[in-house]
Design a protein around this motif. Structure first.
Motif, PDB file in Angstrom:
ATOM      1  N   VAL A 245     -19.234   3.726 -45.181  1.00  0.00           N
ATOM      2  CA  VAL A 245     -18.440   3.290 -44.037  1.00  0.00           C
ATOM      3  C   VAL A 245     -19.197   3.546 -42.740  1.00  0.00           C
ATOM      4  CG1 VAL A 245     -16.308   3.660 -42.737  1.00  0.00           C
ATOM      5  CG2 VAL A 245     -16.261   3.669 -45.239  1.00  0.00           C
ATOM      6  N   VAL A 246     -19.132   2.570 -41.838  1.00  0.00           N
ATOM      7  CA  VAL A 246     -19.719   2.667 -40.508  1.00  0.00           C
ATOM      8  C   VAL A 246     -18.611   2.420 -39.492  1.00  0.00           C
ATOM      9  CG1 VAL A 246     -21.412   1.701 -38.898  1.00  0.00           C
ATOM     10  CG2 VAL A 246     -21.959   1.862 -41.329  1.00  0.00           C
ATOM     11  N   PHE A 247     -18.565   3.257 -38.452  1.00  0.00           N
ATOM     12  CA  PHE A 247     -17.566   3.103 -37.393  1.00  0.00           C
ATOM     13  C   PHE A 247     -18.225   2.579 -36.114  1.00  0.00           C
ATOM     14  CE2 PHE A 247     -15.848   6.397 -40.130  1.00  0.00           C
ATOM     15  CZ  PHE A 247     -14.529   6.002 -40.287  1.00  0.00           C
ATOM     16  N   ALA A 248     -17.447   1.845 -35.320  1.00  0.00           N
ATOM     17  CA  ALA A 248     -17.910   1.364 -34.018  1.00  0.00           C
ATOM     18  C   ALA A 248     -17.764   2.476 -32.989  1.00  0.00           C
ATOM     19  CB  ALA A 248     -17.104   0.141 -33.590  1.00  0.00           C
ATOM     20  N   GLY A 249     -18.773   2.632 -32.154  1.00  0.00           N
ATOM     21  CA  GLY A 249     -18.720   3.657 -31.125  1.00  0.00           C
ATOM     22  C   GLY A 249     -19.641   3.332 -29.965  1.00  0.00           C
ATOM     23  N   PHE A 250     -19.705   4.234 -29.022  1.00  0.00           N
ATOM     24  CA  PHE A 250     -20.645   4.082 -27.907  1.00  0.00           C
ATOM     25  C   PHE A 250     -20.902   5.446 -27.280  1.00  0.00           C
ATOM     26  CE2 PHE A 250     -16.626   4.022 -25.659  1.00  0.00           C
ATOM     27  CZ  PHE A 250     -16.888   4.567 -24.409  1.00  0.00           C
ATOM     28  N   ARG A 251     -21.919   5.506 -26.458  1.00  0.00           N
ATOM     29  CA  ARG A 251     -22.258   6.723 -25.727  1.00  0.00           C
ATOM     30  C   ARG A 251     -22.238   6.437 -24.229  1.00  0.00           C
ATOM     31  NH1 ARG A 251     -27.298   9.574 -29.095  1.00  0.00           N
ATOM     32  NH2 ARG A 251     -26.276   9.450 -31.139  1.00  0.00           N
ATOM     33  N   VAL A 252     -21.796   7.426 -23.486  1.00  0.00           N
ATOM     34  CA  VAL A 252     -21.877   7.360 -22.025  1.00  0.00           C
ATOM     35  C   VAL A 252     -22.760   8.504 -21.573  1.00  0.00           C
ATOM     36  CG1 VAL A 252     -19.721   8.674 -21.841  1.00  0.00           C
ATOM     37  CG2 VAL A 252     -20.609   7.456 -19.860  1.00  0.00           C
ATOM     38  N   LEU A 264     -24.282   3.192 -20.485  1.00  0.00           N
ATOM     39  CA  LEU A 264     -23.371   2.975 -21.611  1.00  0.00           C
ATOM     40  C   LEU A 264     -24.146   2.222 -22.675  1.00  0.00           C
ATOM     41  CD1 LEU A 264     -20.308   1.640 -19.573  1.00  0.00           C
ATOM     42  CD2 LEU A 264     -20.474   3.914 -20.586  1.00  0.00           C
ATOM     43  N   LYS A 265     -24.069   2.680 -23.912  1.00  0.00           N
ATOM     44  CA  LYS A 265     -24.757   1.945 -24.983  1.00  0.00           C
ATOM     45  C   LYS A 265     -23.971   2.053 -26.281  1.00  0.00           C
ATOM     46  CE  LYS A 265     -27.980   5.793 -25.739  1.00  0.00           C
ATOM     47  NZ  LYS A 265     -29.400   6.197 -25.608  1.00  0.00           N
ATOM     48  N   PRO A 266     -23.944   0.961 -27.051  1.00  0.00           N
ATOM     49  CA  PRO A 266     -23.182   0.973 -28.301  1.00  0.00           C
ATOM     50  C   PRO A 266     -23.851   1.853 -29.350  1.00  0.00           C
ATOM     51  CG  PRO A 266     -24.355  -1.107 -28.055  1.00  0.00           C
ATOM     52  CD  PRO A 266     -24.551  -0.346 -26.787  1.00  0.00           C
TER      53      PRO A 266
END
Length: 417
Positions: A245-252, A264-266
């Motif tokens: 399983v892979v989840f969608a996320g991002f970093r700030v 901001l990047k996915p």
């Protein structure tokens, strides 16, 4: 917990640190001639006290530069940074003479009593970002910057991004946070936006099942929360935690003292080991636009702050709506699935070649090889996982983030070896 740094901290810890930092901050613009190095610390003199709600705060005094601030001093005075940092440790007297000589110039008094300027003093003004000393002790010099530097603080950025998430109306969790001398970083994911990546994760096992590797991850962490306690994720509906399983996320990320930008990047989050695979090519970067600051205490107008922060909120809202969507995640996973299967038959040779190409240090190369072996997936996808799991054991959060940015390049490079 240090006021300056935190690694793999909880959101609550990060927010508490940032609030403490806000209380300790001093930002002033001062002429170069107000600065003098004494025993490798920067002494300020002749600077007007700050008028705060509690009264006047004295600014004059000694401030010990961080390693990041040493880099700023070196850059502003055109001294090699590595040389200046070595002088701090080995020859603080030469640190002083180099810094003071370049700031204050040199004059020579002749026999007739007249002074001749051999080298003029520095005529510039600098923005100094500092923390006040505690209980009468010396303060901390965080940065020596241009007097046109744009100021947007970590806490304001974090709250603006959280507002953008709220506006996007997406269910998210903040899984961990980092704070360094020059940056703040928070890692966010949506437990409700996930996809299966069977080829990308084919045969991959959690390298942190190895007690030695898990101990390395814990050793560098400010706080180890429930995120790293077991194999599954709380609130994801997952049981064993080993599904592909892979989840969608991002970093700030934000910089208060370095490059002066919000980024901001996915990110794609791997359930089995909490690896974060970033997509730097899709990053959004907002530079803090500055203007010439007046000498003395620095204070931006509320109107200026609102304009900058409202733009960050809007960008976060739009990015969250796009990156934390099933359609975006499915597209990224499909691209990964197509590249992940290239076999790696000679791991040591392959990783050595990629390390040379991507400029990994010898220690990083060896660490990535250990994680590759522990992961058990002898493919290009396994190499990407090894980079992002190894990064979780790196104490320097900025370098760890840079390694995560290189994971996809490492995976793609396998096809050419």
């Amino acid at each position: 917990m240090s006021l300056l740094t935190a690694r793999n901290a909880t959101f609550q810890d990060l927010r508490r640190l940032l609030e403490e930092q806000q209380d300790a901050k001093i930002d002033v613009v001062a002429p170069a001639t107000a600065l003098r190095s004494r025993n490798a610390a920067i002494e300020l003199s002749g600077v007007e006290p700050l008028l705060e709600e509690s009264g006047f705060t004295l600014v004059d005094g000694l401030y010990l530069p961080t390693a990041s601030a040493d880099g700023d001093i070196a850059a502003k005075l055109r001294i090699p940074a590595q040389f200046l940092r070595r002088l701090r440790i080995e020859r603080p007297d030469l640190y002083d003479s180099n810094v003071n000589g370049l700031l204050h110039g040199k004059t020579r008094r002749g026999r007739d009593g007249r002074s001749t300027v051999l080298h003029p003093s520095d005529e510039r003004k600098f923005l100094l970002r500092m923390f006040r000393g505690q209980d009468g002790g010396d303060g901390v010099l965080r940065a020596l910057l241009s007097d046109s530097y744009g100021l947007i603080d970590h806490l304001d950025v974090l709250l603006a991004v959280l507002d953008g998430i709220r506006q996007a109306d997406v269910d998210v969790s903040i899984r961990s946070c980092d704070l360094t001398e020059s940056s703040m970083r928070a890692k966010v994911f949506s437990p409700k936006v996930s996809a299966l990546a069977p080829r990308f994760l084919d045969g991959y096992r959690n390298p942190f099942a190895n007690p030695a590797l898990e101990a390395e991850r814990r050793r560098i962490s400010t706080a180890v929360d429930h995120w790293h306690q077991g194999s599954g994720f709380e609130g994801t509906g997952s049981g064993a935690g080993d599904e592909p399983v892979v989840f969608a996320g991002f970093r700030v990320a934000n910089s208060e003292t370095g490059d002066g930008a919000v980024t901001l990047k996915p990110e794609l989050l791997i359930q089995v080991c909490s690896n974060g695979l970033t997509l730097p090519a899709l990053a959004i970067r907002k530079v803090h636009m500055g203007s010439k600051l007046e000498q003395g205490a620095v204070s931006w107008s509320l109107d200026t702050q609102r304009k900058h922060l409202s733009l960050i909120t809007a960008q976060a809202r739009d990015a969250v709506a796009r990156w934390l969507s099933p359609e975006f995640l499915a597209k990224q996973v499909d691209e990964l699935e197509q590249q992940a299967g290239a076999p790696v038959t000679e791991p040591d040779t392959t990783i050595r070649a990629i390390a040379q190409s991507l400029k990994f240090s010898d220690a990083e190369r060896e660490g990535i090889l250990r994680h590759f072996t522990a992961g058990g997936q002898l493919s290009a996808g396994g190499l990407a996982h090894a980079v992002t799991s190894f990064s979780q054991t790196v104490a320097d959060a900025d370098r760890a983030d840079a390694l995560d940015d290189l994971a996809l390049k490492a995976m793609a490079a396998c096809a050419n070896i």
